[in-house]
Design a protein around this motif. Structure first.
Motif, PDB file in Angstrom:
ATOM      1  N   VAL A  22     -46.244  36.684 -26.311  1.00  0.00           N
ATOM      2  CA  VAL A  22     -45.867  35.296 -26.565  1.00  0.00           C
ATOM      3  C   VAL A  22     -45.855  35.110 -28.084  1.00  0.00           C
ATOM      4  N   THR A  23     -44.879  34.391 -28.611  1.00  0.00           N
ATOM      5  CA  THR A  23     -44.786  34.201 -30.060  1.00  0.00           C
ATOM      6  C   THR A  23     -45.937  33.333 -30.568  1.00  0.00           C
ATOM      7  N   GLU A  34     -52.921  23.677 -33.226  1.00  0.00           N
ATOM      8  CA  GLU A  34     -52.788  24.752 -34.213  1.00  0.00           C
ATOM      9  C   GLU A  34     -51.317  24.963 -34.551  1.00  0.00           C
ATOM     10  N   THR A  35     -51.085  25.600 -35.674  1.00  0.00           N
ATOM     11  CA  THR A  35     -49.730  25.987 -36.064  1.00  0.00           C
ATOM     12  C   THR A  35     -49.546  27.479 -35.799  1.00  0.00           C
ATOM     13  N   GLY A  36     -48.309  27.913 -35.844  1.00  0.00           N
ATOM     14  CA  GLY A  36     -48.038  29.341 -35.707  1.00  0.00           C
ATOM     15  C   GLY A  36     -48.736  30.142 -36.791  1.00  0.00           C
ATOM     16  N   LYS A  42     -55.585  33.769 -37.494  1.00  0.00           N
ATOM     17  CA  LYS A  42     -56.716  34.071 -36.617  1.00  0.00           C
ATOM     18  C   LYS A  42     -56.628  35.491 -36.101  1.00  0.00           C
ATOM     19  N   LEU A  43     -55.446  35.938 -35.710  1.00  0.00           N
ATOM     20  CA  LEU A  43     -55.289  37.315 -35.250  1.00  0.00           C
ATOM     21  C   LEU A  43     -55.659  38.313 -36.345  1.00  0.00           C
ATOM     22  N   HIS A  44     -55.282  38.031 -37.566  1.00  0.00           N
ATOM     23  CA  HIS A  44     -55.627  38.926 -38.672  1.00  0.00           C
ATOM     24  C   HIS A  44     -57.127  38.936 -38.928  1.00  0.00           C
TER      25      HIS A  44
END
Length: 64
Positions: A22-23, A34-36, A42-44
């Motif tokens: 999912v993008t 949240e924004t993209g 957060k993933l980083h």
């Protein structure tokens, strides 16, 4: 000081949605608030902490 609005439940949702390809923008809409860019950040941070790995294609996998 900034606060981290990522609860454990929201973080798990983030990881699961990302594993489903999912993008970031759609994950942000699904989780809400949240924004993209926040999702990508957060993933980083999770990858730096060793909680997920990010493959060359930008796919995150939760470490076991």
């Amino acid at each position: 000081m900034t606060r981290d609005a990522w609860s454990e439940d929201r973080t798990e949702q983030l990881i699961e949605l990302h594993k489903q390809h999912v993008t970031a923008r759609q994950i942000a809409k699904n989780i809400g608030g949240e924004t993209g860019n926040a999702v990508i950040s957060k993933l980083h941070r999770l990858a730096k902490q060793g909680h997920v790995t990010i493959n060359g294609g930008g796919k995150a996998d939760k470490k076991k």
